[in-house]
Design a protein around this motif. Structure first.
Motif, PDB file in Angstrom:
ATOM      1  N   ALA A 180       4.127   6.215   2.170  1.00  0.00           N
ATOM      2  CA  ALA A 180       3.967   7.639   2.469  1.00  0.00           C
ATOM      3  C   ALA A 180       4.273   7.902   3.939  1.00  0.00           C
ATOM      4  O   ALA A 180       4.938   8.889   4.272  1.00  0.00           O
ATOM      5  N   PHE A 189      -5.901   7.078  -4.114  1.00  0.00           N
ATOM      6  CA  PHE A 189      -6.721   6.225  -3.262  1.00  0.00           C
ATOM      7  C   PHE A 189      -5.856   5.418  -2.308  1.00  0.00           C
ATOM      8  O   PHE A 189      -6.066   5.429  -1.112  1.00  0.00           O
ATOM      9  N   SER A 190      -4.865   4.719  -2.850  1.00  0.00           N
ATOM     10  CA  SER A 190      -4.075   3.866  -1.958  1.00  0.00           C
ATOM     11  C   SER A 190      -3.040   4.664  -1.180  1.00  0.00           C
ATOM     12  O   SER A 190      -2.453   4.153  -0.241  1.00  0.00           O
ATOM     13  N   SER A 191      -2.804   5.927  -1.542  1.00  0.00           N
ATOM     14  CA  SER A 191      -1.772   6.664  -0.814  1.00  0.00           C
ATOM     15  C   SER A 191      -2.318   7.361   0.428  1.00  0.00           C
ATOM     16  O   SER A 191      -1.555   7.948   1.179  1.00  0.00           O
ATOM     17  N   LEU A 192      -3.634   7.293   0.636  1.00  0.00           N
ATOM     18  CA  LEU A 192      -4.205   7.860   1.859  1.00  0.00           C
ATOM     19  C   LEU A 192      -4.876   6.745   2.650  1.00  0.00           C
ATOM     20  O   LEU A 192      -5.748   6.055   2.135  1.00  0.00           O
ATOM     21  N   ASN A 193      -4.469   6.584   3.897  1.00  0.00           N
ATOM     22  CA  ASN A 193      -5.081   5.570   4.746  1.00  0.00           C
ATOM     23  C   ASN A 193      -6.554   5.914   4.965  1.00  0.00           C
ATOM     24  O   ASN A 193      -6.867   6.955   5.534  1.00  0.00           O
ATOM     25  N   PRO A 194      -7.481   5.048   4.497  1.00  0.00           N
ATOM     26  CA  PRO A 194      -8.902   5.390   4.592  1.00  0.00           C
ATOM     27  C   PRO A 194      -9.396   5.509   6.026  1.00  0.00           C
ATOM     28  O   PRO A 194     -10.478   6.040   6.264  1.00  0.00           O
ATOM     29  N   ARG A 237      -8.493  14.223  -3.304  1.00  0.00           N
ATOM     30  CA  ARG A 237      -7.571  13.365  -2.574  1.00  0.00           C
ATOM     31  C   ARG A 237      -6.133  13.682  -2.952  1.00  0.00           C
ATOM     32  O   ARG A 237      -5.240  13.674  -2.115  1.00  0.00           O
ATOM     33  N   HIS A 288      -1.075   2.253  11.482  1.00  0.00           N
ATOM     34  CA  HIS A 288      -1.509   2.012  10.104  1.00  0.00           C
ATOM     35  C   HIS A 288      -1.879   0.550   9.878  1.00  0.00           C
ATOM     36  O   HIS A 288      -2.938   0.245   9.364  1.00  0.00           O
ATOM     37  N   PHE A 309       2.161  10.918  -4.534  1.00  0.00           N
ATOM     38  CA  PHE A 309       1.982   9.602  -5.142  1.00  0.00           C
ATOM     39  C   PHE A 309       1.015   9.631  -6.318  1.00  0.00           C
ATOM     40  O   PHE A 309       0.206  10.540  -6.454  1.00  0.00           O
ATOM     41  N   GLN A 310       1.134   8.580  -7.121  1.00  0.00           N
ATOM     42  CA  GLN A 310       0.282   8.477  -8.302  1.00  0.00           C
ATOM     43  C   GLN A 310      -1.174   8.208  -7.933  1.00  0.00           C
ATOM     44  O   GLN A 310      -2.068   8.873  -8.423  1.00  0.00           O
ATOM     45  N   ASP A 311      -1.375   7.221  -7.046  1.00  0.00           N
ATOM     46  CA  ASP A 311      -2.738   6.770  -6.781  1.00  0.00           C
ATOM     47  C   ASP A 311      -3.303   7.492  -5.560  1.00  0.00           C
ATOM     48  O   ASP A 311      -2.906   7.222  -4.431  1.00  0.00           O
ATOM     49  N   GLU A 341       0.834  -1.200   0.000  1.00  0.00           N
ATOM     50  CA  GLU A 341       0.000   0.000   0.000  1.00  0.00           C
ATOM     51  C   GLU A 341       0.872   1.256   0.000  1.00  0.00           C
ATOM     52  O   GLU A 341       1.843   1.354   0.747  1.00  0.00           O
ATOM     53  N   ASP A 342       0.474   2.220  -0.818  1.00  0.00           N
ATOM     54  CA  ASP A 342       1.247   3.456  -0.902  1.00  0.00           C
ATOM     55  C   ASP A 342       1.245   4.216   0.418  1.00  0.00           C
ATOM     56  O   ASP A 342       2.194   4.906   0.738  1.00  0.00           O
ATOM     57  N   PHE A 343       0.134   4.085   1.188  1.00  0.00           N
ATOM     58  CA  PHE A 343       0.098   4.914   2.389  1.00  0.00           C
ATOM     59  C   PHE A 343       1.116   4.465   3.433  1.00  0.00           C
ATOM     60  O   PHE A 343       1.532   5.249   4.279  1.00  0.00           O
ATOM     61  N   ILE A 344       1.529   3.200   3.342  1.00  0.00           N
ATOM     62  CA  ILE A 344       2.591   2.747   4.241  1.00  0.00           C
ATOM     63  C   ILE A 344       3.908   3.425   3.834  1.00  0.00           C
ATOM     64  O   ILE A 344       4.661   3.926   4.677  1.00  0.00           O
ATOM     65  N   TYR A 391     -14.330   0.169   2.716  1.00  0.00           N
ATOM     66  CA  TYR A 391     -13.915   1.123   1.690  1.00  0.00           C
ATOM     67  C   TYR A 391     -13.871   0.508   0.310  1.00  0.00           C
ATOM     68  O   TYR A 391     -13.592   1.155  -0.669  1.00  0.00           O
ATOM     69  N   ARG A 392     -14.086  -0.794   0.243  1.00  0.00           N
ATOM     70  CA  ARG A 392     -14.056  -1.452  -1.049  1.00  0.00           C
ATOM     71  C   ARG A 392     -15.431  -1.984  -1.344  1.00  0.00           C
ATOM     72  O   ARG A 392     -16.181  -2.324  -0.438  1.00  0.00           O
TER      73      ARG A 392
END
Lengths: 387, 347
Positions: free
Chosen positions: A282, B120-125, B178, A297, B116-118, A277-280, A385-386
């Motif tokens: 980030a 959606f996945s770059s922000l923890n929901p 986002r 997270h 980041f590109q995406d 996951e990108d947020f990790i 969320y999905r």
């Protein structure tokens, strides 16, 4: 800059929560993850109903002494193989009573077989009351009491909701007591496998590489073993002079020895998915520490999945315990579990004479179905969320 | 600030905020339990370029050419296999990012951030905007409590979001919004260099221009330097001062945006440019359609990696790998035939 804000549509949301929003007009933009999960779970009607059943079962398990109308060990040869007592609302003169009651019984010796046979004595009514005094018990082994949730006041009246067994013990009370062990053995066993599973699955997913490959092969090996013979072997090795508690905990350990594999695979899968996951990344680039990334997270994002997996693992444990006890290798007399109770229904004669002895099997079916539906609902709601 | 920024940079000798020399990132391909290495994927191979302070440098190429990997190496989201990344923020001594460890790396990341590109996945929901945008501020102990809220509100305002939204979760926002949140997070610590990895490619065309303008405004306001990774040449032309073209993990051409678009020096650049959609339907006839697949970085062709797909390829291209050479004009290109060919640009 602030002018731009107005131009940007702010009420557009992703499809998942949007549809939820239409059902319930609440401000979802500030809705917490757990609230979204609740909304999603609530749409799964069967799961909600099952959740109620599961909660009831655990309430019964917790307050078994209070809910059971009789002492489960109270024997009385005269009451052997009583069929379930009928509950009536109309007396012999056809008059309606709001309070349900049972008739008294008279015993008659059959002149041909010389066996005692019972018949309703319709002249005597025993009303069923709430909070009646009956057999004394010690709540959780601490509080002395003799008040039961319901029952009949007359101690000599026959009040067997689900009939009685060979020793004249009330089957309903025994099932209520059995709920305690059968439902809790699933929980305790699952907690144990959860600890093993989360450690091994976490290591496997976090480190990857050789460690992952080796652990995955070990898991596949464990899973490939036929479970019943393995359990039988392990259970047979338990010393026969152990106390109920010792046997109980040994059985949970034996059950979790296999049970952890499924959980380990769930944990590993989530850990692998989260790593990408990108947020990790980030968070890492934002200077967040490793511990904080894991705690803030990763754990929240997979906790809901783990809880769902755990719920789905409980019924497996219950079935396993029932199977072991039924075969006489799990819990043994004087412990009371559904499996132990079913053991008494093993021979054809008792099944033919007293089919109500199979009732504990019905409890197994109810609890396993309820836990499975409940777990399904949790799994669907785990990631709101999905879509 | 606004009127001195860009012009001042153009007239004086620009400071190199980032100097990348021989950067390589190889991923081993392993088989079996013993993880025997059978091949290397040269995702980034001997990449050299520099970035001037205050400019926007474009990093372009097809998917799989190594541009994202390069960007991640620059921030040390990935550890490079070899090479130097000299970062000169101006106010402190330059450092080699590739050699930094632990604490020093954390200090560096205050000055270098990523979009980041995406979105959606770059922000923890599961986090609110306050948590998300405030994450770097909390991690560096810059502010907490009321001060954190004030700073986050300020950041949200600067990217065109209402500060009242800070208690909301990302699912309440569109892709474009986002991405603004992601930008606000990247800017929280006042970085000097921002690596934007395809920041608009996941967005609708209508939101793209808005986001690009926002990036441009912020650059001017905060005197930021951007490394803009993209495969979309029309976007690159719009926002970048200089462009680095990559192919199969290597730099094939470096030039000012105008020069590159009007007169490319590398046949690959020419092919890329010809693929840019043009409003004039007649011009579409000149499109160069590349044959074959992009070179496999695990098993690169001999000589020039581009030769199997190059219409101008000669024997020398098949035998010798061309070096990255600086032409008389000061432009850099990796092609044996650069001096001979006259290639078509756009405009």
């Amino acid at each position: 800059m602030s002018d731009k804000t107005a131009a940007v549509p702010t009420d557009s949301v992703t499809p998942g929560p949007e549809r939820l929003a239409l059902q319930k007009r609440v401000d979802l933009s500030v809705a917490s993850p757990s609230y979204l999960m609740w909304l999603k779970f609530r749409r799964h009607r069967l799961a909600v109903a099952s959740a109620v059943v599961v909660i009831m079962l655990y309430v019964i398990a917790a307050f078994a002494e209070f809910i059971a109308p009789h002492d489960p060990e109270k024997q009385n040869a005269l009451n052997a193989y009583q069929s379930p007592t009928q509950i009536h609302f109309f007396d012999n003169s056809g008059q309606f009573h709001l309070r349900p009651f049972v008739f008294g019984t008279t015993s008659v010796r059959n002149p041909d077989t010389f066996e005692l046979e019972f018949a309703d004595d319709t002249t005597v009514r025993h009303p069923i009351r709430l909070l009646v005094r009956g057999d004394p018990y010690k709540m959780w082994g601490v509080f002395q009491s003799d008040i039961h949730l319901f029952g009949v006041a007359d101690p000599d009246a026959k009040f067997f909701l689900l009939g009685s067994d060979k020793q004249g013990r009330d089957l309903f009370s025994r099932i209520v007591y059995g709920t305690r062990i059968s439902m809790s053995i699933g929980l305790v066993g699952v907690l144990l496998s959860f600890v093993i599973g989360i450690i091994i699955g976490g290591i496997s997913g976090y480190f990857g590489g050789v460690v992952d490959i080796v652990l995955q092969r070990v898991i596949e090996f464990v899973r490939s073993m036929p479970t019943i013979p393995l359990w039988l072997g392990l259970a047979a090795a338990l010393p026969s002079d152990w106390s109920i508690m010792q046997i109980y905990f040994s059985i949970t350990i034996i059950l979790s020895l296999i049970g952890w594999t499924g959980l380990a695979q769930v944990v590993r899968g989530r850990a692998l998915a989260l790593r990408e996951e990108d947020f990790i990344m980030a968070a890492r680039l934002s200077g967040t520490s490793q511990t904080r990334i894991i705690l803030r997270h990763m754990v929240p994002s997979f906790m809901s999945h783990i809880i769902a997996a755990l719920t789905l693992a409980v019924p497996e444990m219950i079935i396993a315990e029932t199977a072991l006890s039924f075969l006489g290798l799990g819990l043994r007399f004087p412990a009371i579990s559904w499996g132990v109770l079913l053991q008494e229904a093993q021979n054809l004669r008792s099944v033919a004479l007293a089919p109500w002895l199979l009732a504990p099997g019905g409890m197994v079916v109810i609890s396993v179905l309820a836990l499975n539906f409940f777990g399904d609902g949790l799994r669907d709601a785990a990631d709101p969320y999905r879509n | 600030m606004t009127d001195t920024g860009p012009t001042a940079i153009k007239t004086t000798v620009p400071r190199r905020i980032l100097d990348v020399r021989g950067l390589s990132k190889h991923f081993p391909v392993t088989v079996g339990i013993l993880r025997r290495e059978v091949a290397k994927i040269r995702a980034v191979d001997d990449v050299t370029f520099h970035v001037h302070a205050g400019e926007t440098l474009g990093l372009v190429g097809e998917s799989g050419c190594g541009k994202t990997t390069t960007g991640r190496c620059l921030l040390r989201a990935l550890d490079p296999t070899a090479g130097e990344i000299i970062f000169d923020p101006g106010d402190v001594e330059p450092v080699d990012v590739a050699a930094l460890k632990g604490k020093a790396l954390k200090v560096l990341r205050q000055d270098m951030q990523m979009v980041f590109q995406d979105p959606f996945s770059s922000l923890n929901p599961r986090w609110t905007l306050l948590d998300l945008v405030g994450e770097p501020l909390v991690a560096y102990g810059v502010s907490r409590g009321k001060a954190l809220e004030t700073r986050v509100a300020e950041l949200l305002r600067s990217v065109g979001l209402r500060p009242e939204y800070m208690r909301r979760y990302p699912h309440a926002f569109s892709g474009g919004e986002r991405q603004r949140i992601g930008i606000a997070r990247a800017l929280a610590l006042n970085p000097k260099l921002v690596v934007a990895d395809e920041p608009v490619s996941a967005l609708d065309v209508s939101v793209r221009a808005q986001t690009l303008n926002l990036l441009a405004d912020l650059q001017e306001e905060l005197s930021l330097t951007y490394i803009f990774i993209s495969h979309d040449l029309s976007v690159v032309q719009h926002i970048c001062d200089r462009v680095v073209v990559m192919y199969s993990g290597r730099v094939v051409e470096v030039a000012d945006t105008d020069d590159l678009f009007s007169a490319p020096l590398h046949p690959y650049t020419e092919a890329l440019l010809s693929a840019v959609p043009k409003p004039n339907p007649d011009a579409a006839k000149n499109r160069i359609v590349l044959k074959g697949e992009i070179a496999d970085p695990a098993n690169a062709p001999s000589g020039c990696a581009f030769h199997p797909r190059c219409t101008y390829a000669k024997d020398i291209c098949r035998q010798q790998a061309p070096p990255l050479t600086t032409m008389e004009s000061g432009r850099e290109v990796r092609c044996h035939l650069a001096a001979e060919l006259t290639l078509a640009g756009v405009n």
